[in-house]
Design a protein around this motif. Sequence first.
Motif, mmCIF file in Angstrom:
data_model
loop_
_atom_site.group_PDB
_atom_site.id
_atom_site.type_symbol
_atom_site.label_atom_id
_atom_site.label_comp_id
_atom_site.label_asym_id
_atom_site.label_seq_id
_atom_site.Cartn_x
_atom_site.Cartn_y
_atom_site.Cartn_z
ATOM 1 N N SER A 50 0.926 -1.140 0.035
ATOM 2 C CA SER A 50 0.038 -0.020 -0.029
ATOM 3 C C SER A 50 0.956 1.248 0.019
ATOM 4 C CB SER A 50 -0.877 0.039 1.076
ATOM 5 O OG SER A 50 -0.213 -0.021 2.421
ATOM 6 N N GLU A 51 2.116 1.026 0.043
ATOM 7 C CA GLU A 51 3.026 2.182 -0.334
ATOM 8 C C GLU A 51 3.111 3.369 0.620
ATOM 9 O OE1 GLU A 51 3.336 3.175 -4.530
ATOM 10 O OE2 GLU A 51 2.373 1.474 -5.376
ATOM 11 N N GLY A 52 2.962 2.592 1.913
ATOM 12 C CA GLY A 52 3.017 3.744 3.200
ATOM 13 C C GLY A 52 1.784 4.795 3.157
ATOM 14 N N THR A 53 0.830 4.317 2.360
ATOM 15 C CA THR A 53 -0.461 5.318 2.322
ATOM 16 C C THR A 53 -1.629 4.978 3.391
ATOM 17 O OG1 THR A 53 -1.711 4.166 0.607
ATOM 18 C CG2 THR A 53 -0.008 5.925 -0.121
ATOM 19 N N LYS B 291 -8.801 4.426 1.206
ATOM 20 C CA LYS B 291 -7.546 5.293 1.489
ATOM 21 C C LYS B 291 -8.240 6.381 2.305
ATOM 22 C CE LYS B 291 -4.031 8.487 1.457
ATOM 23 N NZ LYS B 291 -3.050 8.408 2.389
ATOM 24 N N ARG B 292 -9.530 7.023 2.079
ATOM 25 C CA ARG B 292 -10.296 7.789 2.879
ATOM 26 C C ARG B 292 -10.652 7.456 3.977
ATOM 27 N NH1 ARG B 292 -12.093 9.552 -2.097
ATOM 28 N NH2 ARG B 292 -14.183 8.134 -1.719
ATOM 29 N N LEU B 293 -11.045 6.000 4.014
ATOM 30 C CA LEU B 293 -11.296 5.415 5.178
ATOM 31 C C LEU B 293 -10.326 5.383 6.374
ATOM 32 C CD1 LEU B 293 -13.826 3.600 6.648
ATOM 33 C CD2 LEU B 293 -12.415 1.676 5.667
ATOM 34 N N PHE B 294 -9.105 4.985 5.841
ATOM 35 C CA PHE B 294 -7.908 4.660 6.763
ATOM 36 C C PHE B 294 -7.555 6.218 7.194
ATOM 37 C CE2 PHE B 294 -6.927 0.307 7.441
ATOM 38 C CZ PHE B 294 -7.998 -0.253 6.652
ATOM 39 N N ASP B 295 -7.537 6.970 5.997
ATOM 40 C CA ASP B 295 -6.713 8.479 6.237
ATOM 41 C C ASP B 295 -7.682 9.634 5.812
ATOM 42 O OD1 ASP B 295 -4.721 10.267 6.926
ATOM 43 O OD2 ASP B 295 -3.463 9.681 4.938
ATOM 44 N N PRO B 296 -8.531 9.875 6.533
ATOM 45 C CA PRO B 296 -9.534 10.702 6.106
ATOM 46 C C PRO B 296 -9.034 12.056 5.958
ATOM 47 C CG PRO B 296 -10.202 10.287 8.415
ATOM 48 C CD PRO B 296 -9.037 9.171 7.908
ATOM 49 N N GLY B 297 -7.905 12.419 6.793
ATOM 50 C CA GLY B 297 -7.195 13.938 6.465
ATOM 51 C C GLY B 297 -6.105 13.858 5.278
ATOM 52 N N ASP B 298 -6.027 12.577 4.568
ATOM 53 C CA ASP B 298 -4.868 12.532 3.826
ATOM 54 C C ASP B 298 -3.473 13.053 4.153
ATOM 55 O OD1 ASP B 298 -4.037 11.722 1.316
ATOM 56 O OD2 ASP B 298 -4.433 13.729 0.245
ATOM 57 N N ILE B 299 -3.133 12.723 5.460
ATOM 58 C CA ILE B 299 -1.730 13.086 5.962
ATOM 59 C C ILE B 299 -0.698 11.942 5.555
ATOM 60 C CG2 ILE B 299 -2.865 14.630 7.931
ATOM 61 C CD1 ILE B 299 -2.034 12.228 9.753
ATOM 62 N N LEU B 300 -1.019 10.788 5.386
ATOM 63 C CA LEU B 300 -0.137 9.823 5.474
ATOM 64 C C LEU B 300 0.272 9.710 3.793
ATOM 65 C CD1 LEU B 300 1.387 8.203 7.214
ATOM 66 C CD2 LEU B 300 -0.112 6.395 6.994
ATOM 67 N N ASN B 301 1.491 10.136 3.603
ATOM 68 C CA ASN B 301 1.957 9.868 2.158
ATOM 69 C C ASN B 301 1.198 10.387 1.104
ATOM 70 O OD1 ASN B 301 4.186 9.422 0.663
ATOM 71 N ND2 ASN B 301 3.962 7.137 0.549
ATOM 72 N N PRO B 302 0.581 11.590 0.997
ATOM 73 C CA PRO B 302 -0.371 12.150 0.167
ATOM 74 C C PRO B 302 0.266 12.327 -1.292
ATOM 75 C CG PRO B 302 0.646 14.186 1.536
ATOM 76 C CD PRO B 302 0.895 12.638 2.251
ATOM 77 N N GLY B 303 -0.438 12.091 -2.245
ATOM 78 C CA GLY B 303 -0.031 12.289 -3.671
ATOM 79 C C GLY B 303 0.552 11.273 -4.123
ATOM 80 N N LYS B 304 0.415 10.133 -3.614
ATOM 81 C CA LYS B 304 1.086 8.680 -4.289
ATOM 82 C C LYS B 304 -0.104 7.919 -4.682
ATOM 83 C CE LYS B 304 4.703 10.178 -2.763
ATOM 84 N NZ LYS B 304 5.654 9.813 -1.616
ATOM 85 N N ILE B 305 0.307 7.121 -5.758
ATOM 86 C CA ILE B 305 -0.536 6.115 -6.313
ATOM 87 C C ILE B 305 -1.558 6.509 -7.277
ATOM 88 C CG2 ILE B 305 -1.985 3.998 -6.048
ATOM 89 C CD1 ILE B 305 -0.816 3.416 -3.276
ATOM 90 N N PHE B 306 -2.546 7.339 -6.649
ATOM 91 C CA PHE B 306 -3.529 7.785 -7.449
ATOM 92 C C PHE B 306 -3.424 9.047 -8.251
ATOM 93 C CE2 PHE B 306 -5.171 5.893 -3.373
ATOM 94 C CZ PHE B 306 -5.709 4.720 -3.844
ATOM 95 N N PRO B 307 -4.048 9.041 -9.514
ATOM 96 C CA PRO B 307 -3.908 10.227 -10.433
ATOM 97 C C PRO B 307 -3.825 11.484 -9.775
ATOM 98 C CG PRO B 307 -5.130 8.501 -11.487
ATOM 99 C CD PRO B 307 -4.985 8.115 -9.872
ATOM 100 N N PRO B 308 -2.999 12.363 -9.960
ATOM 101 C CA PRO B 308 -3.247 13.841 -9.603
ATOM 102 C C PRO B 308 -4.538 14.253 -9.872
ATOM 103 C CG PRO B 308 -1.431 13.812 -11.175
ATOM 104 C CD PRO B 308 -1.773 12.134 -10.905
#
Lengths: 466, 466
Positions: free
Chosen positions: B197-200, B441-458
Amino acid sequence: MDQKTIKALKQIVSADNLRTAEEELLCYSYDGTGREFVPEAVALPGSTAEVSAIMQLASATPFPVVVRGAGTGMTGGSLPLAGGLVLAMGRMNRILEIDVANQVAVVEPGVITGDLRDEAARHQLYYPPDPASFKFCTIGGNVAECAGGPSAVKYGVTRDYVLGLEVVLPDGKIINTGVRTAKGVVGYDLTRLFVGSEGTLGVVTKIILRLVAAPATKQTLLVLLDSMERAASLVAEILARHLPCTLEYMDRTAISLVADKFPAPIPEGTAALLLIELDGDREQVEHEGQRLRAFLQAADQVLTVQAAQDATEAEQLWAARRAVSPASFTLRPHKISEDVVVPRTRIPELVATAERLAATGKIPIFTFGHAGDGNIHVNIMLDRGNPAEVTAAENAKRALFTKVIELGGTLSGEHGVGITKAAYLAMELSAETIATMQAIKRLFDPGDILNPGKIFPPPGGDEENI
Amino acid sequence: MDQKTIKALKQIVSADNLRTAEEELLCYSYDGTGREFVPEAVALPGSTAEVSAIMQLASATPFPVVVRGAGTGMTGGSLPLAGGLVLAMGRMNRILEIDVANQVAVVEPGVITGDLRDEAARHQLYYPPDPASFKFCTIGGNVAECAGGPSAVKYGVTRDYVLGLEVVLPDGKIINTGVRTAKGVVGYDLTRLFVGSEGTLGVVTKIILRLVAAPATKQTLLVLLDSMERAASLVAEILARHLPCTLEYMDRTAISLVADKFPAPIPEGTAALLLIELDGDREQVEHEGQRLRAFLQAADQVLTVQAAQDATEAEQLWAARRAVSPASFTLRPHKISEDVVVPRTRIPELVATAERLAATGKIPIFTFGHAGDGNIHVNIMLDRGNPAEVTAAENAKRALFTKVIELGGTLSGEHGVGITKAAYLAMELSAETIATMQAIKRLFDPGDILNPGKIFPPPGGDEENI
C-alpha cells in the motif's frame, strides 16, 4: 420478500432459475455445520450481469443476499441467517481458460475444485489447494473462506493461488482486481481483501488462478511414535531438511478410532502417527524418500516407518485417515469440529490440553490435522440432547480457544469465522482491529445486505454458537 | 511546520532524533528515482509508542507524514511531495526474534533486508525475497512496496512471507494484523491490504515473517540463444519441467553492454541470454542440473549452455548481469526504468515493441529481467537536457504501457506506482476499481496526511512524471 421483488428477480434470472417452493428452499438452507436457515428465495444467476442486476435490486429494495457454492462450509458462511435471497452460483461453473504455457486458469466461481484439479492435470498442471471436500466444494467457496488442505505445508492455501478476481459489489458495480501475471503491485491488494472475506464484501464472479507444474509422482510414508511431544519435535526436524507436500498427524484417540483400517497392525504404545508425502519428479522423490526414511528410522522414539509400496497401499493409508471423521460418531452422535492453528512446536501442548479438557468435561475430544503448519482439527464429541454434555462442550471450546491464543495461535486456519466463531473474535483480535474490519465492511456494504451476521460478534452480546 | 509542532515532535522522539537543519533534511529528500523533495523535518522514532504519538500529533495539527526506509524505492514512494515530516525508520532496526523450529522471524521495519537474510542463514533458514537493493533496502520498505526479486519465480514476493503486522494508523491507533502461524483466516486480510500500500494506509512498526529451510546449494547456468522468441518458448518449456530459483534474461542490447564481462566470449548472433539457477540439497541439485543441461543442450536454437564450475564463476555471471545497469549510462546520462509484467509467453512481443520504440524515438531502449515470471525491466535511456529525447522517452513510456496492457500485463511487478506511474493508473484499472481503492484510502486516512499524492492520479489531470 414481496411478490414484486420475486417478479423482478424472475425477470433477471428467468423463472426457471428462481426457486421459491419450500421443498426447494430447504436444499439451500444447510451447510457443513448442520445448522439450517431457510431463505425466502434462491436465484441461480448465469452471468456477471445477472449478479449485478440482482445486487442493484437488493440494494434498492433492500433485502439480504447470501452467496452459496456447494454448502460444504464448516462455519456457516453460506447460511442465510436473516432469510432473504440465496445466490446459488452452481450455474456459473465454466472453466473459461487454461493457459498452459503461462500456467494460469480463469474460472467461474461455481467450478468444483476437483474438476479444476482434474482439468489442470490433463495439461500436466496442478492446482494445489485440497480441502477435504475438494470433490464437492466450489472454487468460489474456497476463495470466500481461503480454504486450505493437507498440501498447504508445501504449496500454501487458496490465497496463494488467486491472482485476480471479478467482483460484483453490494451496489451492483463490477470491479476487476489483481492481474493474470505472476507478479503485480498496482494499487491496493483488493484481491486478497476479498479472499477469505466470507462473502461479506462482494460477490466473486470470475477467478484468475495460478497453476504450477504437476509433480510426476508421490511417495507416502507412515510413521508411528510413542509420544506426541516427540512427533512434534520430529516434524520440526523433518521440515528443516525436507519439504513434504503432506505432513499430517493423528493423536492416540484418533488412531484408536481407525486402528483396524491400516494395512499393518498398530503396535501397542503408539501415541502419535505421522502421514508424510513427498512429491516431485520420480528420481528426486526416490532419492529424497530414501534420505527421509533413513533419517526417520534412525530417529529416537520412532516405533515404525512404513513406505507405501504402491498407489493402492498409499490409498489405504489415506482411507484410514479419512475414516477418522465418520468413525468418530461411534463415540457420540454430534461433533464440534474446530480448525485452530498453533506454532507447530506447540502442538503437544494443544493435544495435552484437549486430553485434559476431555477428562474434565467427561466427553471425548480428539485431534488430528496438518502438523506441518500447526493447523489442528480438534473434535469435541457430544450428544446435543444431553444438556450436561452441551455445557461441557461449550466450556471445552472456550478453554481450547483460550489455550490456542496463549500459545500464539489463531482460532481458524482454513474454515473461517462465520457464525461459529464470531462470538470468540475478541479473544484473538483487539477492539481496534475489529473496528477497522467493521469499517471496511460498512464501506463496501453500507446497507449490510451481503451475508449479514457473519464474522463479527453479534451486537446483542456474546451468544455462543457451538 | 511551526515551532510549536517542532517542539512537540522533539518531546516525542527527543531533540537528538529530530532533524531540521537544511543539510540534514537533504539526506532524506531523494530516492531511487533521482527526484528530490525536501521535508520540513525528519523524525527518527525509536518505538511504536513514539510513532503513535507522532501520528496523533500529525492528525491533530495536521501535517503530512511520509515514512522512509533506506530511500531505495524506484517510484517515489518515500518522497515527501508536500513537505511535512519524514518518519525515518532506521532506528527501529532490531531483529526481535528468530523462531528456528517454527521458521518465523519478528523484525522491526528498519532492518536491512540483507541483514535478515544473513541472520536467517546463521540458523540454516532462508528469507527468499531478494530485491536488487537487498544489501541496503529495509524490510519495511519491502513490505510497503511488496518488493520482489529474481527468486520470485520459485519463492514468490514479499507478500508471500508476511504473516502479520503491527501498524500505527493515521490517527495514532495501533492495530495488529494476521498471525504468527503458517495459516490464519480470522477476519479480513488486513495484512495483505497494508503490504504494497506504499505507506499510504498506516505506518508498519513490526513485521512477522515466514522463513523457509535454507537450500544447501545452488547451480548456475548460462544459456545463449539466437532468438528472443525462442528464449521465451524455452522458458515455458523449462518451467513445465523444473522450478529454478532464478530465471533471468537479457536482450541483445543488454548483452552488448556487458559482453566483455562474461567468463567466455559471447558468440556472434546471440540475441538472448538466460541465467538460470537451481537450488536445493546437493544431490538433488546435481541430479536436476544434469537433467536440465541435457534438455537445454538438445533444445533448438540454443547456441551455448555453460554451467558455472564453482561459486567464483557463478559470481562472475551475476557480476555481468549486475553490470548492465551501470553500463547503460554509457548510452545516455539518464534512464527511465520500468518494471512491467506480461504473461511470460508474450515477452518477445514486449521486447520487439521496445526495439521498435527505440528506433522510432531515436533513443536506446533495452530490456532484461525476470523471464520466469514475465517481470521485465524496460530501460529507456535519454538525456534530460535534450527536449526531443524527453518527448521521445515520454512517448515510448506511454506506448510501452499501452502494449503491456494489450498483452494482458500490469504496469508494475515490484516497484509500485508511487508518483512515476500514478498518471497511468487508469490504463490498467477501471474507474470503479480506482474509486474503490480511493475509498479505502479515505477510510484509513480521512485527512490525507499519510504519504499524500502517491498511487492515485493527480486530481489536476494527467501530469506525467517520467
